[in-house]
Design a protein around this motif. Structure first.
Motif, PDB file in Angstrom:
ATOM      1  N   GLY A 198      37.164  67.896  43.452  1.00 51.02           N
ATOM      2  CA  GLY A 198      38.433  68.601  43.589  1.00 51.02           C
ATOM      3  C   GLY A 198      38.739  69.318  42.290  1.00 51.02           C
ATOM      4  O   GLY A 198      37.951  69.247  41.346  1.00 51.02           O
ATOM      5  N   VAL A 199      39.888  70.005  42.225  1.00 46.60           N
ATOM      6  CA  VAL A 199      40.215  70.748  41.003  1.00 46.60           C
ATOM      7  C   VAL A 199      40.416  69.826  39.799  1.00 46.60           C
ATOM      8  O   VAL A 199      40.092  70.187  38.670  1.00 46.60           O
ATOM      9  N   ASP A 200      40.964  68.627  40.048  1.00 53.25           N
ATOM     10  CA  ASP A 200      41.264  67.723  38.930  1.00 53.25           C
ATOM     11  C   ASP A 200      40.178  66.689  38.686  1.00 53.25           C
ATOM     12  O   ASP A 200      40.326  65.823  37.841  1.00 53.25           O
ATOM     13  N   GLY A 201      39.108  66.763  39.441  1.00 57.11           N
ATOM     14  CA  GLY A 201      38.043  65.787  39.270  1.00 57.11           C
ATOM     15  C   GLY A 201      37.477  65.399  40.620  1.00 57.11           C
ATOM     16  O   GLY A 201      37.676  66.090  41.615  1.00 57.11           O
ATOM     17  N   LEU A 202      36.819  64.271  40.619  1.00 53.18           N
ATOM     18  CA  LEU A 202      36.174  63.800  41.832  1.00 53.18           C
ATOM     19  C   LEU A 202      37.191  63.014  42.665  1.00 53.18           C
ATOM     20  O   LEU A 202      37.848  62.101  42.161  1.00 53.18           O
ATOM     21  N   VAL A 203      37.339  63.388  43.934  1.00 54.89           N
ATOM     22  CA  VAL A 203      38.334  62.714  44.781  1.00 54.89           C
ATOM     23  C   VAL A 203      37.634  61.754  45.742  1.00 54.89           C
ATOM     24  O   VAL A 203      36.766  62.161  46.526  1.00 54.89           O
ATOM     25  N   LEU A 204      38.022  60.480  45.656  1.00 52.36           N
ATOM     26  CA  LEU A 204      37.454  59.471  46.542  1.00 52.36           C
ATOM     27  C   LEU A 204      38.494  59.094  47.588  1.00 52.36           C
ATOM     28  O   LEU A 204      39.621  58.748  47.249  1.00 52.36           O
ATOM     29  N   VAL A 205      38.120  59.161  48.842  1.00 54.55           N
ATOM     30  CA  VAL A 205      39.032  58.785  49.917  1.00 54.55           C
ATOM     31  C   VAL A 205      38.641  57.384  50.379  1.00 54.55           C
ATOM     32  O   VAL A 205      37.473  57.136  50.682  1.00 54.55           O
ATOM     33  N   THR A 206      39.637  56.482  50.402  1.00 58.92           N
ATOM     34  CA  THR A 206      39.298  55.094  50.746  1.00 58.92           C
ATOM     35  C   THR A 206      40.472  54.363  51.362  1.00 58.92           C
ATOM     36  O   THR A 206      41.625  54.675  51.085  1.00 58.92           O
ATOM     37  N   ARG A 207      40.164  53.388  52.207  1.00 55.17           N
ATOM     38  CA  ARG A 207      41.195  52.492  52.726  1.00 55.17           C
ATOM     39  C   ARG A 207      41.215  51.174  51.963  1.00 55.17           C
ATOM     40  O   ARG A 207      41.988  50.286  52.288  1.00 55.17           O
ATOM     41  N   GLU A 208      40.340  51.070  50.987  1.00 53.54           N
ATOM     42  CA  GLU A 208      40.310  49.849  50.174  1.00 53.54           C
ATOM     43  C   GLU A 208      40.433  50.201  48.698  1.00 53.54           C
ATOM     44  O   GLU A 208      39.500  49.996  47.919  1.00 53.54           O
ATOM     45  N   PRO A 209      41.591  50.765  48.310  1.00 54.16           N
ATOM     46  CA  PRO A 209      41.726  51.259  46.936  1.00 54.16           C
ATOM     47  C   PRO A 209      41.540  50.166  45.883  1.00 54.16           C
ATOM     48  O   PRO A 209      40.961  50.423  44.821  1.00 54.16           O
ATOM     49  N   GLY A 210      41.970  48.943  46.206  1.00 58.09           N
ATOM     50  CA  GLY A 210      41.843  47.857  45.235  1.00 58.09           C
ATOM     51  C   GLY A 210      40.388  47.592  44.887  1.00 58.09           C
ATOM     52  O   GLY A 210      40.007  47.526  43.707  1.00 58.09           O
ATOM     53  N   ALA A 211      39.572  47.463  45.917  1.00 55.59           N
ATOM     54  CA  ALA A 211      38.155  47.170  45.708  1.00 55.59           C
ATOM     55  C   ALA A 211      37.463  48.318  44.980  1.00 55.59           C
ATOM     56  O   ALA A 211      36.659  48.102  44.065  1.00 55.59           O
ATOM     57  N   VAL A 212      37.790  49.551  45.374  1.00 55.06           N
ATOM     58  CA  VAL A 212      37.140  50.711  44.756  1.00 55.06           C
ATOM     59  C   VAL A 212      37.533  50.816  43.285  1.00 55.06           C
ATOM     60  O   VAL A 212      36.688  51.077  42.411  1.00 55.06           O
ATOM     61  N   LEU A 213      38.819  50.557  42.986  1.00 58.56           N
ATOM     62  CA  LEU A 213      39.260  50.590  41.578  1.00 58.56           C
ATOM     63  C   LEU A 213      38.529  49.522  40.769  1.00 58.56           C
ATOM     64  O   LEU A 213      38.188  49.731  39.598  1.00 58.56           O
TER      65      LEU A 213
END
Ligand SMILES: Nc1ncnc2c1ncn2[C@@H]1O[C@H](COP(=O)(O)OP(=O)(O)O)[C@@H](O)[C@H]1O
Ligand SMILES: [Mg+2]
Length: 299
Positions: free
Chosen positions: A251-266
């Motif tokens: 994306g314009v501000d960086g890499l955009v990750l779409v997820t339903r498990e934001p805690g695990a991905v973070l």
């Protein structure tokens, strides 16, 4: 017992149904917001609940009492923020609030305290005609609260306020609610509803579309979170391989990750030392409105 029980409430102006079969209950001690764009029917609804406007259909009960026709038993128990135009003419700010106070047998010292609480002490001797819009709005709120009502109605109380005064009023209303007062306000500000309210009734075209806590409304959307990682920190292929990531794109501000498990991905991002500059975006009440009405929120 509920503080307010509204059932099938309806108001028509000619062809227009301004409030359309609204059912809503507010518990004692709750902080409830009616959120909707201009023309949604918020003021008409509130004024019927306050007993100031006659419904065409449906029932309203406030603190166990009927509100229409004007019920004198309710007056000392509820506080209604008046339009600035309903001040007494040619009185100063101090005289206004002292007059309201004396109607309820409240002394001048308490009235003066309320001027202080809304930041109007230095305007006490100014006539209301000479107050700014925001100052008049703060005075009208103080007048509504001076007799310490158990239930408070506020119609877009922060619309004329600057950001600082708006924050101050949020603090004031929160502290009132913390001491057990029931607060009902209308607003067209999403952030205000989100910050203040236990529950939000989303209103549009005279109807209440949904009522719930802001968090539950957003959760109900089941919208995925978008995590943006600073540019150059992580490759798209590597990101897409993180468990729980449904989609990874530049994306314009960086890499955009779409997820339903934001805690695990973070967690994975933290372990790989990719957290610097990360931002997380979840759903907002704006998305809720869009989902409920199919159109953008335009206050
Ligand atoms: N006294 C009135 N006569 C005719 N139409 C009215 C009257 N008051 C409000 N309306 C209309 O009813 C609708 C709802 O108005 P209102 O309750 O003021 O909405 P809101 O407070 O959400 O902006 C609007 O379309 C408005 O123009
Ligand atoms: Mg209104």
């Amino acid at each position: 017992m509920s503080a307010i029980q509204v059932t099938g409430l309806t108001k028509r102006y000619g062809e227009l149904t301004a409030v359309d079969d609204v059912t809503l209950s507010v518990g004692e001690g709750e902080f409830v917001g009616v959120l909707g764009p201009n023309g949604a029917g918020k003021t008409t609804l509130l004024e019927m609940v306050e007993g100031l406007r006659r419904p065409d259909g449906g029932q309203v009960e406030v603190l166990g009492e009927a509100v229409w026709p004007r019920n004198p038993r309710l007056q000392p128990r509820i506080g209604v923020q008046l339009q600035a135009s309903s001040f007494f003419e040619r009185l100063t700010a101090r005289e206004q609030i002292r007059t309201f106070a004396s109607l309820y047998g409240v002394g001048g010292a308490i009235a003066d305290e309320w001027l202080e609480r809304v930041g109007l002490t230095d305007k006490a001797d100014a006539r209301v005609e000479d107050l700014s819009g925001g100052q008049a709005q703060r005075l009208s709120i103080a007048c509504a609260l001076v007799h310490d009502p158990e239930l408070v109605f506020l119609d877009e109380p922060t619309s004329a306020l600057d950001p600082q005064a708006r924050r101050n009023l949020w603090d004031l209303l929160s502290s009132l609610n913390d001491t057990g007062r029931t607060v009902v306000l209308t607003t067209h500000y999403m952030d205000e509803a989100e910050v203040l309210c236990d529950r939000v009734a989303v209103m549009d075209h005279g109807r209440i579309l949904q009522v719930d806590s802001p968090a539950a409304l957003v959760r109900g959307l089941d919208a995925p979170a978008r995590i943006t990682v600073a540019p150059g920190s992580l490759g798209a292929e590597e990101a897409a391989a993180i468990p729980g990531v449904a989609e990874a794109s530049e994306g314009v501000d960086g890499l955009v990750l779409v997820t339903r498990e934001p805690g695990a991905v973070l967690g994975v991002l933290a372990a790989g030392d990719h957290l610097a500059g990360v931002s997380v975006q979840t759903g907002t009440l704006e998305d809720v409105f869009l989902a409920l009405t199919g159109r953008e929120y335009r206050a």
